[in-house]
Write a protein that holds these residues in place. Structure first.
Motif, short mmCIF file in Angstrom:
data_model
loop_
_atom_site.label_atom_id
_atom_site.label_comp_id
_atom_site.label_asym_id
_atom_site.label_seq_id
_atom_site.Cartn_x
_atom_site.Cartn_y
_atom_site.Cartn_z
N GLU A 31 26.37 48.03 41.69
CA GLU A 31 27.65 47.48 42.11
C GLU A 31 28.66 47.54 40.97
OE1 GLU A 31 24.22 44.99 43.84
OE2 GLU A 31 24.87 45.63 41.85
N SER A 32 29.91 47.75 41.32
CA SER A 32 30.96 47.74 40.31
C SER A 32 32.25 47.21 40.91
CB SER A 32 31.19 49.15 39.75
OG SER A 32 31.56 50.05 40.79
N GLY A 33 33.07 46.63 40.05
CA GLY A 33 34.34 46.09 40.49
C GLY A 33 34.77 44.94 39.61
N PRO A 34 35.96 44.42 39.82
CA PRO A 34 36.47 43.32 39.00
C PRO A 34 35.60 42.07 39.12
CG PRO A 34 38.22 44.31 40.31
CD PRO A 34 36.94 44.88 40.81
N GLY A 35 35.41 41.40 38.00
CA GLY A 35 34.63 40.18 38.01
C GLY A 35 35.49 38.95 38.29
N LEU A 36 36.80 39.13 38.24
CA LEU A 36 37.72 38.01 38.47
C LEU A 36 38.81 38.45 39.43
CD1 LEU A 36 38.59 35.13 37.66
CD2 LEU A 36 39.95 36.19 35.83
N VAL A 37 38.97 37.67 40.48
CA VAL A 37 39.98 37.96 41.50
C VAL A 37 40.81 36.70 41.73
CG1 VAL A 37 40.40 38.77 43.85
CG2 VAL A 37 38.42 39.62 42.59
N LYS A 38 42.11 36.86 41.88
CA LYS A 38 42.98 35.70 42.11
C LYS A 38 42.93 35.27 43.58
CE LYS A 38 46.39 36.30 38.43
NZ LYS A 38 45.54 37.17 37.59
N PRO A 39 43.07 33.98 43.81
CA PRO A 39 43.14 33.49 45.20
C PRO A 39 44.21 34.21 45.99
CG PRO A 39 42.96 31.66 43.67
CD PRO A 39 43.16 32.89 42.83
N SER A 40 43.90 34.48 47.25
CA SER A 40 44.75 35.16 48.22
C SER A 40 44.75 36.68 48.06
CB SER A 40 46.19 34.63 48.19
OG SER A 40 46.94 35.21 47.15
N GLU A 41 44.16 37.17 46.98
CA GLU A 41 44.12 38.62 46.79
C GLU A 41 42.88 39.22 47.46
OE1 GLU A 41 46.87 38.99 42.79
OE2 GLU A 41 44.74 39.47 42.64
N THR A 42 42.73 40.53 47.28
CA THR A 42 41.62 41.25 47.91
C THR A 42 40.55 41.60 46.90
OG1 THR A 42 43.01 42.14 49.68
CG2 THR A 42 40.97 43.33 49.19
#
Lengths: 106, 119
Positions: free
Chosen positions: B6-17
């Motif tokens: 798996e790969s991808g951002p470890g931190l995402v802001k609320p309401s985002e994707t």
């Protein structure tokens, strides 16, 4: 939606037999899979299609499924079997997991 | 031996994707179902959805309105998008392979990636 019910915990002494149940409405009509998850690790499939073992899984692991209960049986339990165990079925093309059972080896 | 990563951002802001990709190595992506499963800290497994290599999908009804999955057979990858995330979407996200001949038991799993939803 379909619900699978597992006991939160099961304890067993080394060398004994552990039985972990998974209850569901007429679960005997479904195919049940079981996963073992050790702390900090991904789940591992230990039983599929009620009672079949993937290659590499010891014969000590077995499964059964009838009526409203499926059971994972671990014979001659070892310390290394201590883990969380999850049952899983497919219901209307959706995967459903049980809540998990923590197996403690005394 | 097939491996998933798996790969991808470890931190995402609320309401985002939230966007994650799973790369299949050591084998073909074809003729299998590919699932995403998540696990909040200290809790059980929750299935998010699956995609077949043809592109057909099944989603968890409780997440269906926010989930999109896709597959890129040329890259041996499949992806997850989860929109309008909240703190409740914070979890370890796993990808896994479902085998038809094993009645769709999931026999290979990625190591998991932690996603935190926070501003």
């Amino acid at each position: 939606s379909y619900v699978l019910t597992q006991p939160p915990s099961v304890s067993v002494a080394p060398g004994k037999t552990a039985r972990i149940t998974c209850g569901g409405n007429n679960i005997g009509s479904k195919s049940v899979h079981w996963y073992q998850q050790k702390p900090g690790q991904a789940p591992v499939l230990v039983i599929y299609y009620d009672s079949d073992r993937p290659s590499g899984i010891p014969e000590r692991f077995s499964g059964s499924n009838s009526g409203n209960t499926a059971t994972l049986t671990i014979s001659r339990v070892e310390a290394g079997d201590e883990a969380d165990y999850y049952c899983q079925v497919w219901d209307s093309s959706s995967a459903v997991f049980g809540g998990g059972t923590k197996l403690t080896v005394l | 031996q097939v491996q998933l990563q798996e790969s991808g951002p470890g931190l995402v802001k609320p309401s985002e994707t939230l966007s994650l990709t799973c790369t299949v190595s050591g084998g073909s992506i074809s003729s299998y179902y590919w699932s995403w499963i998540r696990q909040p800290a200290g809790k059980g497994l929750e299935w998010i959805g699956r995609i077949y290599t043809s592109g057909s999908t099944n989603y968890n009804p409780s997440l269906k309105s926010r989930v999109t999955m896709s597959v890129d057979t040329s890259k041996n990858q499949f992806s997850l998008k989860l929109s309008s995330v909240t703190a409740a979407d914070t979890a370890v996200y796993y990808c896994a392979r479902g085998v038809i001949t094993m009645i769709n038991g999931m026999d290979v799993w990625g190591q998991g990636t932690t996603v935190t939803v926070s501003s």
